[in-house]
Design a protein around this motif. Sequence first.
Motif, PDB file in Angstrom:
ATOM      1  N   GLU A  88       0.979  -1.713  -0.260  1.00  0.00           N
ATOM      2  CA  GLU A  88      -0.179   0.004   0.355  1.00  0.00           C
ATOM      3  C   GLU A  88       0.944   1.017  -0.393  1.00  0.00           C
ATOM      4  N   GLU A  89       1.670   1.275   0.812  1.00  0.00           N
ATOM      5  CA  GLU A  89       2.670   2.232   0.698  1.00  0.00           C
ATOM      6  C   GLU A  89       2.800   2.431  -0.118  1.00  0.00           C
ATOM      7  N   THR A  90       4.027   1.432  -0.926  1.00  0.00           N
ATOM      8  CA  THR A  90       4.870   1.623  -2.123  1.00  0.00           C
ATOM      9  C   THR A  90       3.881   1.907  -3.561  1.00  0.00           C
ATOM     10  N   LEU A  91       2.316   1.741  -3.046  1.00  0.00           N
ATOM     11  CA  LEU A  91       1.719   2.112  -4.184  1.00  0.00           C
ATOM     12  C   LEU A  91       1.591   3.541  -4.866  1.00  0.00           C
ATOM     13  N   ASP A  92       1.720   4.308  -3.052  1.00  0.00           N
ATOM     14  CA  ASP A  92       1.306   5.341  -2.869  1.00  0.00           C
ATOM     15  C   ASP A  92       2.656   6.107  -3.373  1.00  0.00           C
ATOM     16  N   ALA A  93       3.728   5.778  -2.674  1.00  0.00           N
ATOM     17  CA  ALA A  93       5.385   6.285  -3.276  1.00  0.00           C
ATOM     18  C   ALA A  93       4.971   5.960  -5.441  1.00  0.00           C
ATOM     19  N   LEU A  94       4.685   5.288  -5.692  1.00  0.00           N
ATOM     20  CA  LEU A  94       5.393   4.902  -7.395  1.00  0.00           C
ATOM     21  C   LEU A  94       3.768   6.412  -7.685  1.00  0.00           C
ATOM     22  N   LEU A  95       2.450   6.359  -6.955  1.00  0.00           N
ATOM     23  CA  LEU A  95       2.070   7.044  -7.211  1.00  0.00           C
ATOM     24  C   LEU A  95       2.801   8.863  -7.120  1.00  0.00           C
ATOM     25  N   ASP A  96       3.482   9.153  -6.093  1.00  0.00           N
ATOM     26  CA  ASP A  96       4.153  10.578  -6.231  1.00  0.00           C
ATOM     27  C   ASP A  96       4.429  10.561  -7.250  1.00  0.00           C
ATOM     28  N   VAL A  97       5.893   9.636  -7.387  1.00  0.00           N
ATOM     29  CA  VAL A  97       6.574   9.258  -8.518  1.00  0.00           C
ATOM     30  C   VAL A  97       5.735  10.066  -9.609  1.00  0.00           C
ATOM     31  N   GLN A  98       5.670   9.049 -10.113  1.00  0.00           N
ATOM     32  CA  GLN A  98       4.388   9.464 -11.406  1.00  0.00           C
ATOM     33  C   GLN A  98       4.136  10.662 -11.408  1.00  0.00           C
ATOM     34  N   ILE A  99       3.079  10.958 -10.607  1.00  0.00           N
ATOM     35  CA  ILE A  99       2.536  12.403 -10.748  1.00  0.00           C
ATOM     36  C   ILE A  99       3.310  13.803 -10.846  1.00  0.00           C
ATOM     37  N   THR A 100       4.307  13.296  -9.617  1.00  0.00           N
ATOM     38  CA  THR A 100       5.568  14.812  -9.335  1.00  0.00           C
ATOM     39  C   THR A 100       5.791  14.855 -11.059  1.00  0.00           C
ATOM     40  N   PHE A 101       6.019  13.716 -11.641  1.00  0.00           N
ATOM     41  CA  PHE A 101       7.062  14.120 -13.714  1.00  0.00           C
ATOM     42  C   PHE A 101       5.910  14.844 -13.510  1.00  0.00           C
ATOM     43  N   ALA A 102       4.660  13.986 -13.949  1.00  0.00           N
ATOM     44  CA  ALA A 102       3.407  14.726 -15.008  1.00  0.00           C
ATOM     45  C   ALA A 102       2.980  15.969 -14.216  1.00  0.00           C
ATOM     46  N   THR A 103       2.908  16.749 -13.109  1.00  0.00           N
ATOM     47  CA  THR A 103       2.777  17.628 -13.084  1.00  0.00           C
ATOM     48  C   THR A 103       3.739  18.832 -13.035  1.00  0.00           C
ATOM     49  N   ASP A 104       5.277  18.060 -12.531  1.00  0.00           N
ATOM     50  CA  ASP A 104       6.516  18.954 -13.207  1.00  0.00           C
ATOM     51  C   ASP A 104       7.193  19.252 -14.497  1.00  0.00           C
ATOM     52  N   HIS A 105       6.502  18.467 -15.354  1.00  0.00           N
ATOM     53  CA  HIS A 105       6.782  18.240 -17.016  1.00  0.00           C
ATOM     54  C   HIS A 105       6.218  17.628 -17.975  1.00  0.00           C
ATOM     55  N   PRO A 106       5.316  18.516 -17.825  1.00  0.00           N
ATOM     56  CA  PRO A 106       4.145  18.281 -19.045  1.00  0.00           C
ATOM     57  C   PRO A 106       4.292  18.622 -20.303  1.00  0.00           C
ATOM     58  N   ALA A 107       5.295  18.999 -20.875  1.00  0.00           N
ATOM     59  CA  ALA A 107       6.337  18.886 -22.074  1.00  0.00           C
ATOM     60  C   ALA A 107       7.244  18.433 -22.845  1.00  0.00           C
ATOM     61  N   LEU A 108       7.555  17.303 -21.291  1.00  0.00           N
ATOM     62  CA  LEU A 108       8.504  15.791 -21.806  1.00  0.00           C
ATOM     63  C   LEU A 108       7.169  15.212 -22.240  1.00  0.00           C
ATOM     64  N   ILE A 109       6.378  15.242 -21.514  1.00  0.00           N
ATOM     65  CA  ILE A 109       5.001  13.883 -21.524  1.00  0.00           C
ATOM     66  C   ILE A 109       4.522  14.215 -23.481  1.00  0.00           C
ATOM     67  N   THR A 110       4.578  15.537 -23.782  1.00  0.00           N
ATOM     68  CA  THR A 110       4.312  15.371 -25.083  1.00  0.00           C
ATOM     69  C   THR A 110       5.120  15.293 -26.275  1.00  0.00           C
ATOM     70  N   VAL A 111       6.976  15.813 -25.737  1.00  0.00           N
ATOM     71  CA  VAL A 111       7.773  15.440 -26.270  1.00  0.00           C
ATOM     72  C   VAL A 111       7.567  13.996 -27.009  1.00  0.00           C
ATOM     73  N   HIS A 112       7.534  12.863 -25.949  1.00  0.00           N
ATOM     74  CA  HIS A 112       7.749  11.356 -25.623  1.00  0.00           C
ATOM     75  C   HIS A 112       6.856  10.731 -26.353  1.00  0.00           C
ATOM     76  N   ASP A 113       5.231  11.246 -26.411  1.00  0.00           N
ATOM     77  CA  ASP A 113       4.658  11.401 -26.822  1.00  0.00           C
ATOM     78  C   ASP A 113       4.560  11.421 -28.380  1.00  0.00           C
ATOM     79  N   ARG A 114       4.418  12.605 -29.075  1.00  0.00           N
ATOM     80  CA  ARG A 114       4.674  12.612 -30.779  1.00  0.00           C
ATOM     81  C   ARG A 114       6.223  12.923 -30.911  1.00  0.00           C
ATOM     82  N   GLU A 115       7.956  12.694 -30.538  1.00  0.00           N
ATOM     83  CA  GLU A 115       8.403  12.637 -30.871  1.00  0.00           C
ATOM     84  C   GLU A 115       9.350  11.346 -30.696  1.00  0.00           C
TER      85      GLU A 115
END
Length: 197
Positions: A88-115
Motif C-alpha cells: 500500500e505504501e509502495t503504491l502511494d510512493a509510486l503514484l507520487d513519483v509519477q504524479i510529480t513527473f506529470a505535474t512538473d514536466h508536462p512538456a516531456l510528456i508531449t515530446v515523448h508522445d509525439r517525438e
Amino acid sequence: MTTASDTPTRSRRNRRAEILEAAARLFAARGFHGVSIEDIGAAVGVSGPALYRHFDGKDALLSEMLLDISSRLRESAVAVVTRSAGPEETLDALLDVQITFATDHPALITVHDRELGNVPEPARRQIRRLQRLYVEEWVTVLAELHPACPAARLRAATHAVFGLLNSTPHSAGELPAQDMRPLLHTMARAAIAACAR
C-alpha cells in the motif's frame, strides 16, 4: 566538499540540463522538426553552434532527453520499491513519483508522445526497455495488492493509470499543483482498485 576542479563539471552538467529543459519546451510547442539548433541556442542565450559542445545534434539531444527521464523514473521506482514497508505504501510512493513527473514536466510528456519516432533506433530501444522495466515495478507491487488478478490485466491497468496521470499537458494551468496532485492521486487509486473487480 566542493573543489575548484568540480566547478567546470557541475557548470557543464547544469548547462546541459538547461539546454534539455529549453529544448523540451520548444519541441512540445512546435514539434521536433519545427525547432532548429539555433532556436534552442537562443532559448538558453548561446549561439546554435555552441550547443555542439554539449550535444552532437538535435537527434542526440532528443535521445538524451527521453533516455534521461525514462532512466530517472525507473531508478525512482526501484528506490521506492526497495525502501518501502508494504505494498500500500509502495503504491502511494509510486503514484507520487509519477504524479510529480506529470505535474512538473508536462512538456516531456508531449515530446515523448509525439517525438519518440524521431529518436534513432538504438536509443529508442533503450528508452522502451527502461519503460518496460518501470511498468514491471508497478505490476510487481499491484500483484501483491491483488494476487488473484492476472499480470496482463495489472499491466493494462498500469498503462491506463499512466494515461490518466500523463494527461497533464491537457490540463496544465487548470488547477495549482497543490490541488492537482491529490486529485490525480485519488483518481489513480480508484482506477487501480477497479482493475481488481
